[in-house]
Every structure is written in C-alpha cells, then in structure tokens.
Design a protein around this motif. Structure first.
Motif, PDB file in Angstrom:
ATOM      1  N   TRP A  28      20.597  40.902  44.742  1.00  0.00           N
ATOM      2  CA  TRP A  28      21.002  40.582  43.371  1.00  0.00           C
ATOM      3  C   TRP A  28      22.116  41.496  42.885  1.00  0.00           C
ATOM      4  CZ3 TRP A  28      20.391  36.074  41.600  1.00  0.00           C
ATOM      5  CH2 TRP A  28      19.297  35.312  41.987  1.00  0.00           C
ATOM      6  N   LEU A  29      22.069  42.764  43.230  1.00  0.00           N
ATOM      7  CA  LEU A  29      23.148  43.661  42.840  1.00  0.00           C
ATOM      8  C   LEU A  29      24.449  43.274  43.535  1.00  0.00           C
ATOM      9  CD1 LEU A  29      21.422  47.131  42.640  1.00  0.00           C
ATOM     10  CD2 LEU A  29      22.497  45.862  40.799  1.00  0.00           C
ATOM     11  N   PHE A  30      24.368  42.823  44.785  1.00  0.00           N
ATOM     12  CA  PHE A  30      25.561  42.375  45.492  1.00  0.00           C
ATOM     13  C   PHE A  30      26.199  41.196  44.755  1.00  0.00           C
ATOM     14  CE2 PHE A  30      27.707  39.747  48.670  1.00  0.00           C
ATOM     15  CZ  PHE A  30      28.574  40.675  49.220  1.00  0.00           C
ATOM     16  N   LEU A  31      25.384  40.220  44.381  1.00  0.00           N
ATOM     17  CA  LEU A  31      25.922  39.055  43.662  1.00  0.00           C
ATOM     18  C   LEU A  31      26.518  39.445  42.311  1.00  0.00           C
ATOM     19  CD1 LEU A  31      23.264  36.298  44.368  1.00  0.00           C
ATOM     20  CD2 LEU A  31      25.516  36.578  45.393  1.00  0.00           C
ATOM     21  N   LEU A  32      25.807  40.272  41.562  1.00  0.00           N
ATOM     22  CA  LEU A  32      26.291  40.658  40.237  1.00  0.00           C
ATOM     23  C   LEU A  32      27.554  41.508  40.308  1.00  0.00           C
ATOM     24  CD1 LEU A  32      22.892  41.405  38.492  1.00  0.00           C
ATOM     25  CD2 LEU A  32      24.427  39.476  38.055  1.00  0.00           C
ATOM     26  N   VAL A  33      27.626  42.419  41.264  1.00  0.00           N
ATOM     27  CA  VAL A  33      28.799  43.271  41.391  1.00  0.00           C
ATOM     28  C   VAL A  33      29.994  42.458  41.885  1.00  0.00           C
ATOM     29  CG1 VAL A  33      29.760  45.231  42.660  1.00  0.00           C
ATOM     30  CG2 VAL A  33      27.525  45.423  41.615  1.00  0.00           C
ATOM     31  N   GLN A  34      29.774  41.518  42.786  1.00  0.00           N
ATOM     32  CA  GLN A  34      30.867  40.654  43.229  1.00  0.00           C
ATOM     33  C   GLN A  34      31.412  39.830  42.063  1.00  0.00           C
ATOM     34  OE1 GLN A  34      32.532  40.577  46.030  1.00  0.00           O
ATOM     35  NE2 GLN A  34      31.220  41.995  47.116  1.00  0.00           N
ATOM     36  N   MET A  35      30.517  39.312  41.227  1.00  0.00           N
ATOM     37  CA  MET A  35      30.941  38.551  40.054  1.00  0.00           C
ATOM     38  C   MET A  35      31.741  39.442  39.104  1.00  0.00           C
ATOM     39  SD  MET A  35      28.603  36.596  37.243  1.00  0.00           S
ATOM     40  CE  MET A  35      27.829  38.113  36.780  1.00  0.00           C
ATOM     41  N   LEU A  36      31.266  40.650  38.876  1.00  0.00           N
ATOM     42  CA  LEU A  36      31.963  41.582  38.001  1.00  0.00           C
ATOM     43  C   LEU A  36      33.324  41.966  38.568  1.00  0.00           C
ATOM     44  CD1 LEU A  36      31.785  43.423  35.467  1.00  0.00           C
ATOM     45  CD2 LEU A  36      30.865  45.173  36.994  1.00  0.00           C
ATOM     46  N   THR A  37      33.392  42.193  39.863  1.00  0.00           N
ATOM     47  CA  THR A  37      34.656  42.531  40.505  1.00  0.00           C
ATOM     48  C   THR A  37      35.652  41.381  40.392  1.00  0.00           C
ATOM     49  OG1 THR A  37      33.452  43.915  42.060  1.00  0.00           O
ATOM     50  CG2 THR A  37      35.692  43.346  42.656  1.00  0.00           C
ATOM     51  N   TYR A  38      35.176  40.170  40.562  1.00  0.00           N
ATOM     52  CA  TYR A  38      36.053  39.000  40.439  1.00  0.00           C
ATOM     53  C   TYR A  38      36.617  38.862  39.025  1.00  0.00           C
ATOM     54  CZ  TYR A  38      37.659  34.206  40.288  1.00  0.00           C
ATOM     55  OH  TYR A  38      38.427  33.100  40.116  1.00  0.00           O
ATOM     56  N   VAL A  39      35.751  39.016  38.036  1.00  0.00           N
ATOM     57  CA  VAL A  39      36.188  38.870  36.645  1.00  0.00           C
ATOM     58  C   VAL A  39      37.178  39.969  36.271  1.00  0.00           C
ATOM     59  CG1 VAL A  39      35.387  38.970  34.247  1.00  0.00           C
ATOM     60  CG2 VAL A  39      34.133  37.606  35.917  1.00  0.00           C
ATOM     61  N   VAL A  40      36.876  41.207  36.645  1.00  0.00           N
ATOM     62  CA  VAL A  40      37.761  42.319  36.287  1.00  0.00           C
ATOM     63  C   VAL A  40      39.092  42.206  37.016  1.00  0.00           C
ATOM     64  CG1 VAL A  40      38.035  44.828  36.452  1.00  0.00           C
ATOM     65  CG2 VAL A  40      35.895  43.864  35.635  1.00  0.00           C
ATOM     66  N   SER A  41      39.074  41.809  38.277  1.00  0.00           N
ATOM     67  CA  SER A  41      40.341  41.661  38.993  1.00  0.00           C
ATOM     68  C   SER A  41      41.164  40.513  38.432  1.00  0.00           C
ATOM     69  CB  SER A  41      40.097  41.468  40.486  1.00  0.00           C
ATOM     70  OG  SER A  41      39.438  40.238  40.730  1.00  0.00           O
ATOM     71  N   SER A  42      40.502  39.458  37.980  1.00  0.00           N
ATOM     72  CA  SER A  42      41.241  38.351  37.356  1.00  0.00           C
ATOM     73  C   SER A  42      41.855  38.778  36.030  1.00  0.00           C
ATOM     74  CB  SER A  42      40.312  37.164  37.137  1.00  0.00           C
ATOM     75  OG  SER A  42      39.880  36.639  38.352  1.00  0.00           O
ATOM     76  N   MET A  43      41.129  39.562  35.265  1.00  0.00           N
ATOM     77  CA  MET A  43      41.651  40.020  33.980  1.00  0.00           C
ATOM     78  C   MET A  43      42.815  40.990  34.170  1.00  0.00           C
ATOM     79  SD  MET A  43      38.115  40.446  31.845  1.00  0.00           S
ATOM     80  CE  MET A  43      38.893  41.178  30.437  1.00  0.00           C
ATOM     81  N   ASN A  44      42.790  41.776  35.244  1.00  0.00           N
ATOM     82  CA  ASN A  44      43.872  42.725  35.509  1.00  0.00           C
ATOM     83  C   ASN A  44      45.035  42.097  36.252  1.00  0.00           C
ATOM     84  OD1 ASN A  44      42.687  44.898  34.231  1.00  0.00           O
ATOM     85  ND2 ASN A  44      41.608  45.555  36.080  1.00  0.00           N
ATOM     86  N   GLY A  45      44.851  40.897  36.775  1.00  0.00           N
ATOM     87  CA  GLY A  45      45.916  40.207  37.478  1.00  0.00           C
ATOM     88  C   GLY A  45      46.150  40.705  38.887  1.00  0.00           C
ATOM     89  N   VAL A  46      45.111  41.255  39.515  1.00  0.00           N
ATOM     90  CA  VAL A  46      45.226  41.711  40.901  1.00  0.00           C
ATOM     91  C   VAL A  46      44.392  40.794  41.795  1.00  0.00           C
ATOM     92  CG1 VAL A  46      45.651  44.110  40.273  1.00  0.00           C
ATOM     93  CG2 VAL A  46      43.326  43.349  40.655  1.00  0.00           C
ATOM     94  N   ALA A  47      44.611  40.897  43.095  1.00  0.00           N
ATOM     95  CA  ALA A  47      43.885  40.058  44.046  1.00  0.00           C
ATOM     96  C   ALA A  47      42.432  40.513  44.167  1.00  0.00           C
ATOM     97  CB  ALA A  47      44.559  40.115  45.404  1.00  0.00           C
ATOM     98  N   PHE A  48      41.549  39.536  44.331  1.00  0.00           N
ATOM     99  CA  PHE A  48      40.120  39.814  44.509  1.00  0.00           C
ATOM    100  C   PHE A  48      39.887  40.341  45.921  1.00  0.00           C
ATOM    101  CE2 PHE A  48      35.977  38.028  45.938  1.00  0.00           C
ATOM    102  CZ  PHE A  48      35.163  38.865  45.203  1.00  0.00           C
ATOM    103  N   ASP A  49      39.141  41.434  46.030  1.00  0.00           N
ATOM    104  CA  ASP A  49      38.846  42.049  47.328  1.00  0.00           C
ATOM    105  C   ASP A  49      37.339  42.172  47.479  1.00  0.00           C
ATOM    106  OD1 ASP A  49      39.095  43.268  49.746  1.00  0.00           O
ATOM    107  OD2 ASP A  49      39.784  45.187  48.957  1.00  0.00           O
ATOM    108  N   VAL A  50      36.793  41.518  48.493  1.00  0.00           N
ATOM    109  CA  VAL A  50      35.352  41.525  48.720  1.00  0.00           C
ATOM    110  C   VAL A  50      34.867  42.908  49.139  1.00  0.00           C
ATOM    111  CG1 VAL A  50      33.498  40.504  50.110  1.00  0.00           C
ATOM    112  CG2 VAL A  50      35.370  39.085  49.324  1.00  0.00           C
ATOM    113  N   LYS A  51      35.712  43.672  49.844  1.00  0.00           N
ATOM    114  CA  LYS A  51      35.304  45.000  50.318  1.00  0.00           C
ATOM    115  C   LYS A  51      35.005  45.940  49.164  1.00  0.00           C
ATOM    116  CE  LYS A  51      38.817  45.413  53.152  1.00  0.00           C
ATOM    117  NZ  LYS A  51      39.784  45.995  54.104  1.00  0.00           N
TER     118      LYS A  51
END
Length: 60
Positions: A9-32
């Motif tokens: 669950w933390l993996f899913l939530l952190v991936q979602m948070l990383t995607y949203v923050v990277s989209s808001m900053n205009g940078v590429a999403f990185d799974v690592k």
C-alpha cells in the motif's frame, strides 16, 4: 504478511504521490524515485511503530 501489505500500500500511495508531484513540477515521472521513497517510508513506519509503547500509561 504485515510487512508485505504495508509495503504494497505504501508503494502504491508513494507512486501516486510521485506522479502527481512530478506532473505539477513539469518533470518526467521516474518509477525508481517512487520505489526508493516507498522503501524508506516503509522502514520509517516500522521504526516509529516499534518505538510507540503498546501498554496504556497509568494516570499520575
């Protein structure tokens, strides 16, 4: 089993948070980055939960 579900669950939530923050900053999403953060947050959750006492505190 609790380690697996906590990490899952933390993996899913952190991936979602990383995607949203990277989209808001205009940078590429990185799974690592999300995976490393998920591992760090999982370890942090287990450390904090082990430090919190389970027994009720007596009233003084």
């Amino acid at each position: 089993m609790r380690f697996f579900w906590t990490f899952f669950w933390l993996f899913l939530l952190v991936q979602m948070l990383t995607y949203v923050v990277s989209s808001m900053n205009g940078v590429a999403f990185d799974v690592k980055v999300g995976s490393i953060l998920a591992i760090a947050v999982t370890i942090l959750v287990f450390v904090v939960s082990s430090l919190i006492p389970n027994e009720p505190v007596e009233k003084h």
